[in-house]
Design a protein around this motif. Structure first.
Motif, PDB file in Angstrom:
ATOM      1  N   ALA A 282     -14.604   6.178-121.709  1.00 45.97           N
ATOM      2  CA  ALA A 282     -14.991   4.608-122.110  1.00 45.97           C
ATOM      3  C   ALA A 282     -16.430   4.855-122.356  1.00 45.97           C
ATOM      4  O   ALA A 282     -17.351   5.355-121.794  1.00 45.97           O
ATOM      5  N   ASP A 283     -16.934   3.995-123.405  1.00 48.37           N
ATOM      6  CA  ASP A 283     -18.314   3.609-123.932  1.00 48.37           C
ATOM      7  C   ASP A 283     -18.785   2.550-123.002  1.00 48.37           C
ATOM      8  O   ASP A 283     -20.249   2.475-123.079  1.00 48.37           O
ATOM      9  N   ALA A 284     -18.183   1.763-122.534  1.00 49.99           N
ATOM     10  CA  ALA A 284     -18.848   0.588-121.628  1.00 49.99           C
ATOM     11  C   ALA A 284     -17.559   0.220-120.884  1.00 49.99           C
ATOM     12  O   ALA A 284     -16.603   0.470-121.015  1.00 49.99           O
ATOM     13  N   GLN A 285     -18.348  -0.567-119.977  1.00 48.50           N
ATOM     14  CA  GLN A 285     -17.214  -1.336-119.027  1.00 48.50           C
ATOM     15  C   GLN A 285     -17.428  -3.023-119.401  1.00 48.50           C
ATOM     16  O   GLN A 285     -18.061  -3.557-119.881  1.00 48.50           O
ATOM     17  N   ILE A 286     -16.209  -3.820-118.779  1.00 50.49           N
ATOM     18  CA  ILE A 286     -15.986  -5.009-119.188  1.00 50.49           C
ATOM     19  C   ILE A 286     -17.109  -5.858-118.648  1.00 50.49           C
ATOM     20  O   ILE A 286     -17.526  -6.919-119.281  1.00 50.49           O
ATOM     21  N   ASP A 287     -17.963  -5.531-117.777  1.00 47.72           N
ATOM     22  CA  ASP A 287     -18.826  -6.281-117.199  1.00 47.72           C
ATOM     23  C   ASP A 287     -20.257  -5.871-117.872  1.00 47.72           C
ATOM     24  O   ASP A 287     -21.244  -6.597-117.774  1.00 47.72           O
ATOM     25  N   ASP A 288     -20.397  -5.152-118.721  1.00 42.29           N
ATOM     26  CA  ASP A 288     -21.381  -4.840-119.548  1.00 42.29           C
ATOM     27  C   ASP A 288     -21.662  -5.622-120.627  1.00 42.29           C
ATOM     28  O   ASP A 288     -20.815  -6.465-121.130  1.00 42.29           O
ATOM     29  N   THR A 289     -22.917  -6.048-121.243  1.00 41.88           N
ATOM     30  CA  THR A 289     -23.178  -6.989-122.325  1.00 41.88           C
ATOM     31  C   THR A 289     -22.607  -6.251-123.358  1.00 41.88           C
ATOM     32  O   THR A 289     -22.944  -5.021-124.021  1.00 41.88           O
ATOM     33  N   LEU A 290     -21.887  -6.951-124.141  1.00 41.40           N
ATOM     34  CA  LEU A 290     -20.992  -6.571-125.377  1.00 41.40           C
ATOM     35  C   LEU A 290     -21.131  -7.215-126.399  1.00 41.40           C
ATOM     36  O   LEU A 290     -20.912  -8.659-126.699  1.00 41.40           O
ATOM     37  N   ALA A 291     -22.043  -6.713-127.443  1.00 39.58           N
ATOM     38  CA  ALA A 291     -22.208  -7.023-128.776  1.00 39.58           C
ATOM     39  C   ALA A 291     -21.151  -6.934-129.735  1.00 39.58           C
ATOM     40  O   ALA A 291     -21.237  -5.834-130.534  1.00 39.58           O
ATOM     41  N   LEU A 292     -20.137  -7.745-129.552  1.00 37.40           N
ATOM     42  CA  LEU A 292     -18.875  -7.516-130.461  1.00 37.40           C
ATOM     43  C   LEU A 292     -18.530  -8.642-131.250  1.00 37.40           C
ATOM     44  O   LEU A 292     -19.001  -9.782-131.048  1.00 37.40           O
ATOM     45  N   ASP A 293     -17.844  -8.303-132.349  1.00 35.72           N
ATOM     46  CA  ASP A 293     -17.418  -9.369-133.463  1.00 35.72           C
ATOM     47  C   ASP A 293     -15.816  -9.469-133.103  1.00 35.72           C
ATOM     48  O   ASP A 293     -15.383 -10.924-133.072  1.00 35.72           O
TER      49      ASP A 293
ATOM     50  N   ARG B  82      -3.971  -7.733-112.130  1.00 36.55           N
ATOM     51  CA  ARG B  82      -4.445  -9.004-111.657  1.00 36.55           C
ATOM     52  C   ARG B  82      -5.765  -8.873-111.141  1.00 36.55           C
ATOM     53  O   ARG B  82      -6.279  -9.567-110.499  1.00 36.55           O
ATOM     54  N   ASP B  83      -6.590  -8.335-112.014  1.00 33.61           N
ATOM     55  CA  ASP B  83      -8.013  -8.189-112.318  1.00 33.61           C
ATOM     56  C   ASP B  83      -8.691  -9.319-112.175  1.00 33.61           C
ATOM     57  O   ASP B  83      -9.182  -9.780-113.443  1.00 33.61           O
ATOM     58  N   LYS B  84      -9.043 -10.044-111.217  1.00 38.13           N
ATOM     59  CA  LYS B  84      -9.996 -11.231-111.450  1.00 38.13           C
ATOM     60  C   LYS B  84     -11.195 -11.159-112.292  1.00 38.13           C
ATOM     61  O   LYS B  84     -11.705 -12.051-113.192  1.00 38.13           O
ATOM     62  N   ARG B  85     -11.789 -10.316-112.007  1.00 39.79           N
ATOM     63  CA  ARG B  85     -13.088 -10.073-112.734  1.00 39.79           C
ATOM     64  C   ARG B  85     -12.986  -9.863-114.289  1.00 39.79           C
ATOM     65  O   ARG B  85     -13.663 -10.429-114.891  1.00 39.79           O
ATOM     66  N   THR B  86     -11.956  -9.242-114.678  1.00 42.08           N
ATOM     67  CA  THR B  86     -11.713  -9.163-115.957  1.00 42.08           C
ATOM     68  C   THR B  86     -11.259 -10.300-116.576  1.00 42.08           C
ATOM     69  O   THR B  86     -11.769 -10.661-117.611  1.00 42.08           O
ATOM     70  N   PHE B  87     -10.416 -10.921-116.042  1.00 40.87           N
ATOM     71  CA  PHE B  87     -10.016 -12.427-116.447  1.00 40.87           C
ATOM     72  C   PHE B  87     -11.253 -13.134-116.589  1.00 40.87           C
ATOM     73  O   PHE B  87     -11.386 -13.720-117.863  1.00 40.87           O
ATOM     74  N   ALA B  88     -12.024 -13.095-115.620  1.00 40.26           N
ATOM     75  CA  ALA B  88     -13.236 -13.933-115.594  1.00 40.26           C
ATOM     76  C   ALA B  88     -14.230 -13.526-116.991  1.00 40.26           C
ATOM     77  O   ALA B  88     -14.635 -14.498-117.768  1.00 40.26           O
ATOM     78  N   ARG B  89     -14.291 -12.215-117.107  1.00 45.33           N
ATOM     79  CA  ARG B  89     -15.282 -11.704-118.226  1.00 45.33           C
ATOM     80  C   ARG B  89     -14.610 -12.175-119.535  1.00 45.33           C
ATOM     81  O   ARG B  89     -15.507 -12.474-120.525  1.00 45.33           O
TER      82      ARG B  89
ATOM     83  N   ALA C  44      -5.382 -14.951-118.398  1.00 45.24           N
ATOM     84  CA  ALA C  44      -6.710 -15.352-118.109  1.00 45.24           C
ATOM     85  C   ALA C  44      -6.927 -16.782-118.723  1.00 45.24           C
ATOM     86  O   ALA C  44      -7.864 -17.255-118.545  1.00 45.24           O
ATOM     87  N   GLY C  45      -5.734 -17.455-119.205  1.00 42.73           N
ATOM     88  CA  GLY C  45      -5.906 -18.865-119.490  1.00 42.73           C
ATOM     89  C   GLY C  45      -6.402 -18.887-120.899  1.00 42.73           C
ATOM     90  O   GLY C  45      -6.886 -19.939-121.519  1.00 42.73           O
TER      91      GLY C  45
ATOM     92  N   ARG D 294     -12.805 -14.508-120.075  1.00 45.20           N
ATOM     93  CA  ARG D 294     -13.136 -16.318-120.340  1.00 45.20           C
ATOM     94  C   ARG D 294     -14.573 -16.193-120.867  1.00 45.20           C
ATOM     95  O   ARG D 294     -14.848 -17.340-121.583  1.00 45.20           O
ATOM     96  N   TYR D 295     -15.508 -15.569-119.974  1.00 42.02           N
ATOM     97  CA  TYR D 295     -16.702 -15.781-120.447  1.00 42.02           C
ATOM     98  C   TYR D 295     -17.155 -15.278-122.007  1.00 42.02           C
ATOM     99  O   TYR D 295     -17.757 -16.152-122.617  1.00 42.02           O
ATOM    100  N   GLN D 296     -16.501 -14.237-122.354  1.00 42.12           N
ATOM    101  CA  GLN D 296     -16.657 -13.853-124.067  1.00 42.12           C
ATOM    102  C   GLN D 296     -15.973 -14.877-124.656  1.00 42.12           C
ATOM    103  O   GLN D 296     -16.635 -15.097-125.768  1.00 42.12           O
ATOM    104  N   ALA D 297     -14.910 -15.485-124.184  1.00 40.36           N
ATOM    105  CA  ALA D 297     -14.409 -16.638-125.213  1.00 40.36           C
ATOM    106  C   ALA D 297     -15.364 -17.828-125.390  1.00 40.36           C
ATOM    107  O   ALA D 297     -15.320 -18.325-126.391  1.00 40.36           O
ATOM    108  N   SER D 298     -15.842 -18.020-123.968  1.00 41.00           N
ATOM    109  CA  SER D 298     -16.638 -19.005-124.349  1.00 41.00           C
ATOM    110  C   SER D 298     -18.044 -19.031-125.108  1.00 41.00           C
ATOM    111  O   SER D 298     -18.652 -19.992-125.673  1.00 41.00           O
TER     112      SER D 298
END
Length: 336
Positions: free
Chosen positions: A78-89, A103-110, A134-135, A112-116
Protein backbone atom coordinates in the motif's frame (compact mmCIF):
# COMPACT_ATOMS: atom_id res chain seq x y z
CA UNK A 1 2.28 1.52 -34.41
CA UNK A 2 4.43 3.26 -31.82
CA UNK A 3 3.52 5.78 -29.20
CA UNK A 4 5.33 8.49 -31.19
CA UNK A 5 2.79 8.01 -33.99
CA UNK A 6 -0.23 8.96 -31.93
CA UNK A 7 0.24 12.04 -29.79
CA UNK A 8 -3.40 13.03 -29.30
CA UNK A 9 -5.09 16.25 -28.26
CA UNK A 10 -6.60 16.23 -24.78
CA UNK A 11 -10.34 16.92 -24.56
CA UNK A 12 -11.50 19.36 -21.90
CA UNK A 13 -14.96 17.78 -21.55
CA UNK A 14 -14.26 16.49 -18.03
CA UNK A 15 -10.55 16.88 -17.32
CA UNK A 16 -10.11 20.20 -15.60
CA UNK A 17 -6.43 19.48 -14.90
CA UNK A 18 -4.95 19.41 -18.38
CA UNK A 19 -1.51 20.36 -17.07
CA UNK A 20 -1.26 17.35 -14.80
CA UNK A 21 -2.20 13.71 -14.68
CA UNK A 22 -5.55 12.53 -13.37
CA UNK A 23 -4.89 11.01 -9.94
CA UNK A 24 -6.60 7.69 -9.16
CA UNK A 25 -6.60 5.80 -5.87
CA UNK A 26 -7.38 2.09 -5.66
CA UNK A 27 -8.72 1.21 -2.21
CA UNK A 28 -7.87 -2.50 -2.10
CA UNK A 29 -10.00 -4.51 0.31
CA UNK A 30 -8.19 -7.69 1.38
CA UNK A 31 -9.05 -10.49 -1.07
CA UNK A 32 -9.97 -8.01 -3.84
CA UNK A 33 -10.55 -9.42 -7.33
CA UNK A 34 -7.25 -9.21 -9.20
CA UNK A 35 -8.83 -9.40 -12.67
CA UNK A 36 -11.14 -6.48 -11.93
CA UNK A 37 -8.27 -4.33 -10.65
CA UNK A 38 -5.93 -5.28 -13.49
CA UNK A 39 -8.44 -4.53 -16.24
CA UNK A 40 -8.73 -0.99 -14.89
CA UNK A 41 -5.13 -0.13 -14.09
CA UNK A 42 -3.76 -1.67 -17.28
CA UNK A 43 -6.13 0.44 -19.36
CA UNK A 44 -4.85 3.61 -17.70
CA UNK A 45 -1.26 2.45 -18.19
CA UNK A 46 -1.99 1.81 -21.87
CA UNK A 47 -3.45 5.32 -22.22
CA UNK A 48 -0.15 6.72 -20.93
CA UNK A 49 1.93 4.58 -23.29
CA UNK A 50 -0.19 5.15 -26.39
CA UNK A 51 -0.50 8.89 -25.86
CA UNK A 52 3.16 9.38 -25.03
CA UNK A 53 2.11 11.33 -21.91
CA UNK A 54 1.47 10.64 -18.26
CA UNK A 55 -2.28 11.13 -18.42
CA UNK A 56 -2.99 9.01 -15.34
CA UNK A 57 -1.23 8.35 -12.06
CA UNK A 58 -2.41 5.91 -9.40
CA UNK A 59 -1.66 4.70 -5.91
CA UNK A 60 -2.72 1.72 -3.83
CA UNK A 61 -4.60 2.41 -0.62
CA UNK A 62 -5.36 -0.01 2.21
CA UNK A 63 -7.69 0.09 5.19
CA UNK A 64 -4.76 -0.06 7.60
CA UNK A 65 -2.36 -2.76 6.35
CA UNK A 66 1.10 -2.29 4.84
CA UNK A 67 0.29 -5.08 2.35
CA UNK A 68 -3.03 -6.20 0.85
CA UNK A 69 -3.69 -9.67 -0.58
CA UNK A 70 -5.43 -10.10 -3.93
CA UNK A 71 -7.87 -12.92 -4.66
CA UNK A 72 -5.07 -15.18 -5.95
CA UNK A 73 -2.76 -14.50 -3.00
CA UNK A 74 -0.56 -11.89 -4.70
CA UNK A 75 0.53 -9.18 -2.25
CA UNK A 76 0.41 -5.46 -3.00
CA UNK A 77 2.28 -2.86 -0.99
CA UNK A 78 0.00 0.00 0.00
CA UNK A 79 1.15 3.52 -0.82
CA UNK A 80 -1.26 5.05 1.69
CA UNK A 81 -4.04 4.22 4.11
CA UNK A 82 -7.64 5.36 4.00
CA UNK A 83 -7.07 7.69 6.97
CA UNK A 84 -4.31 9.57 5.15
CA UNK A 85 -4.86 12.84 3.32
CA UNK A 86 -5.67 11.76 -0.22
CA UNK A 87 -5.19 14.22 -3.08
CA UNK A 88 -7.16 12.28 -5.69
CA UNK A 89 -9.54 12.92 -8.55
CA UNK A 90 -11.07 9.44 -8.37
CA UNK A 91 -11.16 6.77 -5.65
CA UNK A 92 -12.08 3.22 -6.71
CA UNK A 93 -12.99 0.63 -4.07
CA UNK A 94 -12.00 -2.88 -5.20
CA UNK A 95 -13.45 -5.87 -3.31
CA UNK A 96 -14.48 -9.49 -3.85
CA UNK A 97 -15.41 -12.56 -1.80
CA UNK A 98 -18.33 -11.67 0.45
CA UNK A 99 -18.30 -7.87 0.69
CA UNK A 100 -21.25 -8.04 3.11
CA UNK A 101 -18.77 -9.13 5.78
CA UNK A 102 -16.80 -5.89 5.50
CA UNK A 103 -17.94 -3.72 8.40
CA UNK A 104 -15.09 -1.30 9.08
CA UNK A 105 -16.87 1.82 10.33
CA UNK A 106 -13.77 3.95 10.02
CA UNK A 107 -13.52 3.16 6.30
CA UNK A 108 -17.20 3.99 5.78
CA UNK A 109 -16.71 7.29 7.58
CA UNK A 110 -13.65 8.17 5.50
CA UNK A 111 -15.49 7.36 2.27
CA UNK A 112 -18.34 9.64 3.34
CA UNK A 113 -15.81 12.35 4.19
CA UNK A 114 -14.17 12.11 0.78
CA UNK A 115 -17.58 12.21 -0.89
CA UNK A 116 -18.45 15.35 1.07
CA UNK A 117 -15.35 16.94 -0.45
CA UNK A 118 -16.73 16.21 -3.94
CA UNK A 119 -14.27 13.43 -4.68
CA UNK A 120 -15.46 11.11 -7.43
CA UNK A 121 -15.89 7.65 -5.87
CA UNK A 122 -16.48 4.25 -7.47
CA UNK A 123 -16.89 0.60 -6.55
CA UNK A 124 -15.67 -2.38 -8.58
CA UNK A 125 -16.82 -6.02 -8.40
CA UNK A 126 -17.87 -6.25 -4.72
CA UNK A 127 -16.93 -2.59 -4.17
CA UNK A 128 -20.46 -1.24 -4.77
CA UNK A 129 -21.56 -3.22 -1.70
CA UNK A 130 -19.12 -1.23 0.43
CA UNK A 131 -20.27 2.07 -1.10
CA UNK A 132 -23.88 1.12 -0.36
CA UNK A 133 -23.01 0.18 3.23
CA UNK A 134 -21.41 3.62 3.60
CA UNK A 135 -24.64 5.23 2.32
CA UNK A 136 -22.99 6.58 -0.82
CA UNK A 137 -25.32 5.04 -3.41
CA UNK A 138 -28.66 6.35 -2.11
CA UNK A 139 -30.25 8.34 -4.91
CA UNK A 140 -27.81 7.01 -7.53
CA UNK A 141 -28.13 4.39 -10.23
CA UNK A 142 -25.63 1.58 -9.74
CA UNK A 143 -24.60 -1.91 -10.77
CA UNK A 144 -22.74 -4.87 -9.26
CA UNK A 145 -21.45 -8.27 -10.37
CA UNK A 146 -24.34 -10.64 -11.16
CA UNK A 147 -23.16 -13.07 -8.46
CA UNK A 148 -23.46 -10.37 -5.78
CA UNK A 149 -26.68 -8.93 -7.22
CA UNK A 150 -29.30 -11.08 -5.39
CA UNK A 151 -27.74 -10.42 -1.97
CA UNK A 152 -27.18 -6.76 -2.85
CA UNK A 153 -30.83 -6.22 -3.73
CA UNK A 154 -31.98 -8.03 -0.59
CA UNK A 155 -29.71 -5.87 1.58
CA UNK A 156 -30.41 -2.54 -0.19
CA UNK A 157 -33.92 -2.71 -1.69
CA UNK A 158 -34.07 1.09 -1.94
CA UNK A 159 -31.28 1.29 -4.52
CA UNK A 160 -31.76 1.58 -8.29
CA UNK A 161 -29.69 -1.45 -9.35
CA UNK A 162 -28.99 -1.80 -13.07
CA UNK A 163 -27.84 -4.98 -14.82
CA UNK A 164 -25.18 -3.50 -17.10
CA UNK A 165 -21.40 -3.62 -17.09
CA UNK A 166 -20.94 -0.27 -15.37
CA UNK A 167 -22.86 2.83 -14.37
CA UNK A 168 -21.53 6.38 -14.25
CA UNK A 169 -24.05 8.54 -12.40
CA UNK A 170 -22.67 11.99 -11.62
CA UNK A 171 -19.86 11.53 -9.08
CA UNK A 172 -20.55 7.83 -8.44
CA UNK A 173 -19.17 5.00 -10.55
CA UNK A 174 -19.99 1.33 -10.15
CA UNK A 175 -18.63 -1.57 -12.17
CA UNK A 176 -19.58 -5.26 -12.28
CA UNK A 177 -15.91 -6.27 -12.24
CA UNK A 178 -14.04 -8.85 -14.29
CA UNK A 179 -13.08 -7.51 -17.69
CA UNK A 180 -15.87 -4.92 -17.39
CA UNK A 181 -13.19 -2.86 -15.66
CA UNK A 182 -11.68 -2.33 -19.10
CA UNK A 183 -15.04 -1.05 -20.35
CA UNK A 184 -15.32 1.41 -17.48
CA UNK A 185 -11.71 2.54 -17.90
CA UNK A 186 -12.10 3.15 -21.63
CA UNK A 187 -15.30 5.09 -20.98
CA UNK A 188 -13.37 7.33 -18.58
CA UNK A 189 -10.50 7.67 -21.05
CA UNK A 190 -12.97 8.70 -23.75
CA UNK A 191 -14.55 11.18 -21.34
CA UNK A 192 -11.19 12.69 -20.39
CA UNK A 193 -9.19 12.45 -23.60
CA UNK A 194 -11.50 11.52 -26.47
CA UNK A 195 -12.91 8.41 -28.09
CA UNK A 196 -9.93 7.94 -30.42
CA UNK A 197 -7.55 7.17 -27.56
CA UNK A 198 -10.16 4.99 -25.83
CA UNK A 199 -10.60 2.95 -29.02
CA UNK A 200 -6.85 2.51 -29.34
CA UNK A 201 -6.60 1.27 -25.75
CA UNK A 202 -9.42 -1.17 -26.42
CA UNK A 203 -7.71 -2.36 -29.59
CA UNK A 204 -4.42 -2.84 -27.74
CA UNK A 205 -6.13 -5.34 -25.44
CA UNK A 206 -7.74 -7.20 -28.37
CA UNK A 207 -11.24 -5.93 -27.66
CA UNK A 208 -12.99 -5.51 -30.99
CA UNK A 209 -15.42 -2.81 -29.85
CA UNK A 210 -16.11 -0.34 -27.06
CA UNK A 211 -18.86 -2.02 -25.07
CA UNK A 212 -21.60 0.27 -23.84
CA UNK A 213 -22.44 0.59 -20.13
CA UNK A 214 -25.78 -1.22 -20.52
CA UNK A 215 -24.30 -4.30 -22.24
CA UNK A 216 -25.31 -7.53 -20.54
CA UNK A 217 -23.05 -9.09 -17.90
CA UNK A 218 -23.95 -12.69 -18.70
CA UNK A 219 -24.31 -14.80 -21.80
CA UNK A 220 -27.90 -15.18 -23.02
CA UNK A 221 -30.29 -17.90 -21.92
CA UNK A 222 -29.91 -19.32 -25.42
CA UNK A 223 -26.18 -19.82 -24.81
CA UNK A 224 -26.45 -20.91 -21.19
CA UNK A 225 -29.01 -23.62 -21.89
CA UNK A 226 -27.94 -24.45 -25.44
CA UNK A 227 -31.52 -24.22 -26.66
CA UNK A 228 -33.08 -22.30 -29.54
CA UNK A 229 -36.68 -23.18 -28.69
CA UNK A 230 -38.48 -19.89 -28.01
CA UNK A 231 -41.05 -21.43 -25.66
CA UNK A 232 -38.28 -23.00 -23.58
CA UNK A 233 -36.38 -19.71 -23.46
CA UNK A 234 -39.50 -17.72 -22.53
CA UNK A 235 -40.27 -20.21 -19.75
CA UNK A 236 -36.72 -20.04 -18.38
CA UNK A 237 -36.89 -16.24 -18.37
CA UNK A 238 -40.19 -16.41 -16.45
CA UNK A 239 -38.63 -18.80 -13.94
CA UNK A 240 -35.64 -16.53 -13.31
CA UNK A 241 -37.96 -13.54 -12.89
CA UNK A 242 -40.23 -15.31 -10.39
CA UNK A 243 -38.14 -16.90 -7.65
CA UNK A 244 -39.74 -15.61 -4.46
CA UNK A 245 -43.19 -16.71 -5.63
CA UNK A 246 -42.61 -19.56 -8.11
CA UNK A 247 -45.14 -19.93 -10.91
CA UNK A 248 -47.03 -23.19 -11.27
CA UNK A 249 -46.51 -25.45 -14.26
CA UNK A 250 -49.97 -24.48 -15.47
CA UNK A 251 -49.12 -20.76 -15.26
CA UNK A 252 -45.89 -21.30 -17.17
CA UNK A 253 -47.75 -23.27 -19.86
CA UNK A 254 -50.43 -20.57 -20.19
CA UNK A 255 -47.76 -17.94 -20.78
CA UNK A 256 -46.62 -19.95 -23.79
CA UNK A 257 -50.13 -20.88 -24.95
CA UNK A 258 -49.42 -24.61 -24.72
CA UNK A 259 -50.62 -27.39 -22.46
CA UNK A 260 -48.61 -28.56 -19.44
CA UNK A 261 -48.04 -31.85 -21.24
CA UNK A 262 -46.66 -30.08 -24.32
CA UNK A 263 -44.35 -27.90 -22.22
CA UNK A 264 -43.09 -30.92 -20.27
CA UNK A 265 -42.29 -32.68 -23.55
CA UNK A 266 -40.35 -29.64 -24.73
CA UNK A 267 -38.31 -29.54 -21.51
CA UNK A 268 -37.53 -33.25 -21.62
CA UNK A 269 -36.52 -33.20 -25.28
CA UNK A 270 -34.51 -29.96 -25.10
CA UNK A 271 -33.04 -29.89 -21.58
CA UNK A 272 -33.39 -33.54 -20.52
CA UNK A 273 -35.12 -32.31 -17.36
CA UNK A 274 -38.65 -31.77 -16.13
CA UNK A 275 -40.08 -28.31 -15.59
CA UNK A 276 -40.03 -28.84 -11.82
CA UNK A 277 -36.40 -30.02 -11.74
CA UNK A 278 -35.24 -27.07 -13.83
CA UNK A 279 -37.12 -24.56 -11.69
CA UNK A 280 -35.80 -26.11 -8.47
CA UNK A 281 -32.23 -25.93 -9.77
CA UNK A 282 -32.62 -22.22 -10.60
CA UNK A 283 -34.08 -21.47 -7.17
CA UNK A 284 -31.46 -23.43 -5.25
CA UNK A 285 -28.65 -21.92 -7.31
CA UNK A 286 -29.84 -18.49 -6.22
CA UNK A 287 -30.03 -19.71 -2.62
CA UNK A 288 -26.42 -20.93 -2.79
CA UNK A 289 -25.30 -17.51 -4.07
CA UNK A 290 -27.12 -15.76 -1.23
CA UNK A 291 -25.52 -18.09 1.29
CA UNK A 292 -22.03 -17.46 -0.08
CA UNK A 293 -22.32 -13.75 -0.83
CA UNK A 294 -24.37 -12.37 2.05
CA UNK A 295 -25.08 -12.55 5.76
CA UNK A 296 -28.85 -12.73 5.20
CA UNK A 297 -30.56 -15.08 7.73
CA UNK A 298 -31.41 -18.55 6.43
CA UNK A 299 -35.13 -17.99 6.84
CA UNK A 300 -34.95 -14.92 4.59
CA UNK A 301 -32.93 -16.83 2.00
CA UNK A 302 -35.58 -19.53 2.07
CA UNK A 303 -38.32 -16.98 1.38
CA UNK A 304 -36.26 -15.25 -1.33
CA UNK A 305 -35.84 -18.63 -3.05
CA UNK A 306 -39.53 -19.48 -2.98
CA UNK A 307 -39.76 -21.78 0.06
CA UNK A 308 -42.51 -21.40 2.63
CA UNK A 309 -40.37 -22.58 5.54
CA UNK A 310 -36.72 -22.86 6.52
CA UNK A 311 -37.08 -26.59 7.15
CA UNK A 312 -38.44 -27.27 3.66
CA UNK A 313 -35.64 -25.16 2.21
CA UNK A 314 -32.96 -27.00 4.21
CA UNK A 315 -34.19 -30.42 3.08
CA UNK A 316 -34.37 -29.39 -0.57
CA UNK A 317 -30.98 -27.69 -0.44
CA UNK A 318 -29.28 -30.72 1.10
CA UNK A 319 -30.84 -33.07 -1.49
CA UNK A 320 -29.60 -30.85 -4.31
CA UNK A 321 -26.19 -29.66 -3.07
CA UNK A 322 -25.31 -32.57 -0.79
CA UNK A 323 -24.82 -30.35 2.27
CA UNK A 324 -27.17 -28.36 4.53
CA UNK A 325 -27.29 -24.60 3.87
CA UNK A 326 -25.89 -23.74 7.30
CA UNK A 327 -22.91 -26.05 6.74
CA UNK A 328 -22.17 -24.39 3.39
CA UNK A 329 -22.25 -20.91 4.95
CA UNK A 330 -20.00 -22.00 7.83
CA UNK A 331 -17.51 -23.54 5.38
CA UNK A 332 -17.42 -20.35 3.31
CA UNK A 333 -16.88 -18.19 6.39
CA UNK A 334 -13.94 -20.35 7.47
CA UNK A 335 -12.27 -19.83 4.09
CA UNK A 336 -12.32 -16.03 4.49
Amino acid sequence: MTKSDIILPISDKRNLHQNRAIRIGFLLIDGFALMSYASLVEAFRAANVLSGRTLYEWKHISVREAFVNASNGARFRADAQIDDTLALDLLLVCAAGNPALFRDKRTFARLRYQASRKMRIGGVSGGPYILARAGLLDGYRCTIHWEHRPAFIEAFPQLDVQQGLYVIDRDRLTCAGGIAGLDLATALIAENHGRQLATMVNDWFLQTQLREAHATQRVSLRERYKSTNEKILATLAAMEANLEEPLSRAALARRNQVSVRQLERLFRSNLRQTIGTTYMRIRLTRAAILLKESSIPLVDIALASGFASASHFSRAFKRWHGTPPRALRNAMNKQR
